[in-house]
Design a protein around this motif. Structure first.
Motif, mmCIF file in Angstrom:
data_model
loop_
_atom_site.group_PDB
_atom_site.id
_atom_site.type_symbol
_atom_site.label_atom_id
_atom_site.label_comp_id
_atom_site.label_asym_id
_atom_site.label_seq_id
_atom_site.Cartn_x
_atom_site.Cartn_y
_atom_site.Cartn_z
ATOM 1 N N GLN A 45 33.397 -30.773 -10.953
ATOM 2 C CA GLN A 45 32.086 -31.165 -11.485
ATOM 3 C C GLN A 45 32.083 -32.528 -12.161
ATOM 4 O O GLN A 45 31.025 -33.098 -12.397
ATOM 5 C CB GLN A 45 31.584 -30.120 -12.499
ATOM 6 N N CYS A 49 32.707 -37.879 -5.992
ATOM 7 C CA CYS A 49 32.558 -37.386 -4.622
ATOM 8 C C CYS A 49 32.204 -35.908 -4.569
ATOM 9 O O CYS A 49 31.834 -35.392 -3.508
ATOM 10 C CB CYS A 49 33.825 -37.651 -3.817
ATOM 11 N N TYR A 50 32.294 -35.213 -5.703
ATOM 12 C CA TYR A 50 31.861 -33.814 -5.768
ATOM 13 C C TYR A 50 30.434 -33.691 -6.296
ATOM 14 O O TYR A 50 30.003 -32.595 -6.664
ATOM 15 C CB TYR A 50 32.832 -32.999 -6.616
ATOM 16 N N GLY A 51 29.724 -34.801 -6.342
ATOM 17 C CA GLY A 51 28.303 -34.748 -6.652
ATOM 18 C C GLY A 51 27.908 -35.207 -8.035
ATOM 19 O O GLY A 51 26.720 -35.148 -8.377
ATOM 20 N N ASN A 52 28.858 -35.673 -8.841
ATOM 21 C CA ASN A 52 28.522 -36.141 -10.183
ATOM 22 C C ASN A 52 28.221 -37.637 -10.130
ATOM 23 O O ASN A 52 29.129 -38.471 -10.074
ATOM 24 C CB ASN A 52 29.655 -35.861 -11.166
ATOM 25 N N ALA A 53 26.946 -37.970 -10.139
ATOM 26 C CA ALA A 53 26.530 -39.370 -10.021
ATOM 27 C C ALA A 53 26.873 -40.184 -11.259
ATOM 28 O O ALA A 53 26.835 -41.426 -11.213
ATOM 29 C CB ALA A 53 25.027 -39.436 -9.753
ATOM 30 N N ASP A 61 36.985 -41.164 -4.843
ATOM 31 C CA ASP A 61 35.851 -41.033 -3.920
ATOM 32 C C ASP A 61 36.166 -41.640 -2.554
ATOM 33 O O ASP A 61 35.748 -41.111 -1.518
ATOM 34 C CB ASP A 61 34.612 -41.713 -4.513
ATOM 35 N N ARG A 69 37.626 -33.489 2.088
ATOM 36 C CA ARG A 69 37.370 -33.004 0.727
ATOM 37 C C ARG A 69 37.135 -31.502 0.780
ATOM 38 O O ARG A 69 36.292 -31.015 1.532
ATOM 39 C CB ARG A 69 36.142 -33.701 0.130
ATOM 40 N N THR A 71 36.009 -28.013 -0.994
ATOM 41 C CA THR A 71 35.113 -27.537 -2.053
ATOM 42 C C THR A 71 35.551 -26.207 -2.641
ATOM 43 O O THR A 71 35.008 -25.784 -3.665
ATOM 44 C CB THR A 71 33.684 -27.397 -1.510
ATOM 45 N N GLU A 421 27.612 -20.929 -6.463
ATOM 46 C CA GLU A 421 26.777 -21.828 -5.669
ATOM 47 C C GLU A 421 25.437 -22.049 -6.353
ATOM 48 O O GLU A 421 24.921 -23.163 -6.402
ATOM 49 C CB GLU A 421 26.565 -21.267 -4.260
#
Length: 640
Positions: A45, A49-53, A61, A69, A71, A421
């Motif tokens: 988290q 690259c796992y979605g944390n902008a 990344d 990658r 998940t 999820e």
């Protein structure tokens, strides 16, 4: 001007290469070089690259952009040494007995560190530099596994053209940086090492919902992001060294963290946040055919845990996989069938005793708490000295926390079931949700099958593990059904954590069983029962105070004192705190940490803390006890 220092634990300049050894491009062969880049205490988290902008992790990344990658990758423990025990042996800790943090129980001679098998296949193996394998005879074990294990170790010390397996461990994201060490230390060692444009400010990220969103808490959580940015910078330097040595095109790169995030509720806790890790594999063009997933930004939901690493690496090296390895081979011609679920485990961390077993299929995470009378945020000195933990306790005392945030300090339920999820921060327990009944029952059955099939040796109290280890290894002991009747022991343990009068009656009945381990789980189970259900059995519980098996006697005394105010129990607990057996001492102090009335034990705990020969864990538990009463500053380390 770049402020960041050169990587502390690797050599990045050609000037330090051994004389006479040239770095040449690896010849094209079916034997790849393998580089492991490991970081500490990190959950997906918190990575870009796992979605944390909000994260700044460009090197990591880029590996994901060019590689694979994962998940659904999981550590098999939630604190470093048990996790690393599984990594290096390839065997789950509930088989080897190595699940309790910083213990030293023996392994059978047949179980070696898996790099040993790579050495047999012709590889040069180097480790830079952390070991922390949580076993007896760690020095000899390490020497046998690695050609070199030191802060100077690396591929550059191998013979020209020799394939290598090189591990580099970066500590900058460790819990010490993200929460434990004083903020002034973090300021100097982390924040000041970053250019201003690389720093993440206190308002530049979203807060996890189980933390209060306040300036004081944001100041602490920002440490996670900045520590990861420093880590990412150092990874970039390492990969640049690999490129400069003309080895990038012949090296498969693995990147992963040793377990979940080193913040309260993550590390040491048997939930998804403690287990799930970032995991990336990068393949050069030469070896892309080895990837069953493809490459170039592929995202795989395949289940992976640390039991899989050893057989995968041995297979890549062309070695023979020993019989004791049960993990999957992830890639290559001998690739194993994907798993449909994983079983994970969390046990004692430092002075914080616990036992959790977990099943996940990636979407759902089911955790069985065998000692839920202690909260998620149980007393662990290494966490208590952290400013973030102190702030949380202060906010709790001032009634500033919401229901979710308060729940971290309350008794746990016997079971958790989270749909990660839909609920990545694990805020809604689905155990009582009728729509989740089918998956709950399925995972309960999967867990029972694994505990019994693996003959989970960590159902033994540590007192017993130490006794066993004097004559054999826990790994071998667990296979002896006469001395370890796992079905009977598990039947007793399976009640622990569930509450109510009917369960209480069954557990009291176990106190008269012949087998000491069955009696132990009977009394441990009673720790979770409430006063109204215990009162009818006062006589039986007080009788158990004189049980010949010390773990039973300690636990019964703790219950009798807490629930009945028994004066004999009080005196027994004082003696147990000072017991020469340090496992018994730690057990007694741990119970007292959660006692309602601690006053009678203050002088005893002070005296135990000053006794010679007390271990870190015992002294740390003493400090937690005194700190919880405001008798010492909470930022004092155990030895002060």
């Amino acid at each position: 001007m770049l402020k960041m220092k050169l990587v502390e634990n690797i050599c990045l300049t050609g000037a330090l290469l051994l004389p006479g050894i040239a770095v040449a491009q690896q010849s094209m062969t079916e034997t790849p070089n393998i580089l492991w880049v490991t970081i500490e205490d990190t959950s997906p988290q918190f990575i870009g690259c796992y979605g944390n902008a909000d994260a700044k992790t460009p090197a990591i990344d880029q590996l994901a952009k060019d590689g694979v990658r994962f998940t659904n990758a999981f550590s098999t423990g939630t604190v470093c040494s048990p996790s690393r025990s599984c990594i290096i042996t390839g065997v789950k800790t509930y088989k080897t007995g190595t699940g309790n943090h910083r213990s030293e129980y023996p392994l059978p001679n047949s179980i070696k560190g898996f790099p040993y098998y790579l050495k047999q296949a012709g590889y040069y193996t180097s480790n830079n530099r952390k070991t922390d394998y949580n076993i007896a005879n760690a020095g000899e074990f390490t020497k046998e596994a690695w050609d070199e294990s030191s802060e100077n170790a690396g591929w550059w010390n191998r013979e020209p053209g020799q394939p290598f397996f090189a591990v580099f461990n970066f500590v900058d994201s460790h819990q010490s940086r993200t929460m434990t060490f004083p903020f002034s230390w973090y300021q100097e060692k982390v924040l000041d090492q970053l250019d201003e444009e690389d720093q993440i400010g206190d308002r530049e990220f979203e807060m996890p919902p189980f933390y209060r969103d306040s300036p004081a808490m944001r100041k602490q959580v920002a440490r996670v992001y900045n520590s990861l940015k420093l880590t990412d910078n150092k990874i970039d330097q390492l990969l640049d060294r690999l490129e400069q040595d003309h080895l990038r095109d012949s090296t498969i790169i693995f990147f992963y963290a040793d377990h979940g995030e080193g913040i309260p509720r993550g590390k040491t806790n048997g939930i998804n946040l403690g287990y799930r890790v970032p995991f990336i594999i990068w393949f050069p063009e030469m070896y892309k055919h080895l990837s069953p997933w493809g490459t170039g930004g592929v995202v795989s939901s395949e289940l992976v845990d640390f039991e899989d690493l050893a057989p995968t690496l041995i297979s890549l090296a062309g070695g023979e996989i020993p019989d004791h390895l049960d993990g999957r081979i992830l890639m290559g011609e001998r690739r194993s069938k994907p798993a449909d679920h994983l079983v994970l485990s969390a046990d004692r961390s430092d002075n914080g005793i616990d036992l959790v077993r977990t099943v996940t299929d990636g979407k759902y995470v089911y955790s069985r708490n065998f000692m839920p009378f202690m909260p998620e945020l149980r007393y662990i000195r290494y966490m208590e000295i952290g400013e973030i933990k102190q702030q949380m306790r202060k906010d709790l005392a001032e009634d500033k926390l919401n229901v979710l945030q308060k729940s971290l300090f309350l008794e746990r339920p016997a079971e958790y079931l989270y749909n990660v999820e839909n609920d990545p921060w694990e805020t809604k327990n689905l155990v009582n949700d009728p729509n989740s009944k089918e998956i709950l029952e399925k995972m309960r059955a999967q867990l029972q099958k694994e505990i019994l099939g693996a003959r989970d040796v960590l159902l033994l109290p540590e007192y017993e593990l130490a006794l066993v280890s004097k004559t054999t290894s826990p790994y071998e002991f667990r296979l002896d059904d006469q001395n370890y009747p796992i079905f009977n022991v598990y039947e007793a343990a399976s009640l622990s954590g569930f509450r109510g009068p009917k369960i209480t009656e069954k557990q009291v009945g176990l106190l008269s069983e012949q087998n000491k381990l069955v009696r132990y789980w009977g009394i441990v189970g009673l720790c979770s029962q409430h006063a109204n259900d215990l009162s009818p059995f006062k006589t039986s519980i007080e009788k158990a105070m004189d049980d010949p098996y010390p773990p039973v006697s300690v636990t019964a005394s703790a219950i009798a004192f807490e629930e009945f105010g028994n004066k004999d129990a009080e005196e027994k607990l004082k003696r147990f705190c000072a017991d020469e057996n340090l496992d018994i001492s730690l057990m007694a102090i741990n119970y007292l940490l959660y006692a309602t009335n601690k006053d009678p034990f203050v002088e005893t705990i002070r005296a135990v803390h000053e006794m010679s020969g007390r271990t870190y864990n015992v002294k740390a538990a003493c400090m937690d006890f005194l700190g919880s009463m405001g008798l010492v500053p909470n930022n004092m380390k155990y030895s002060e």
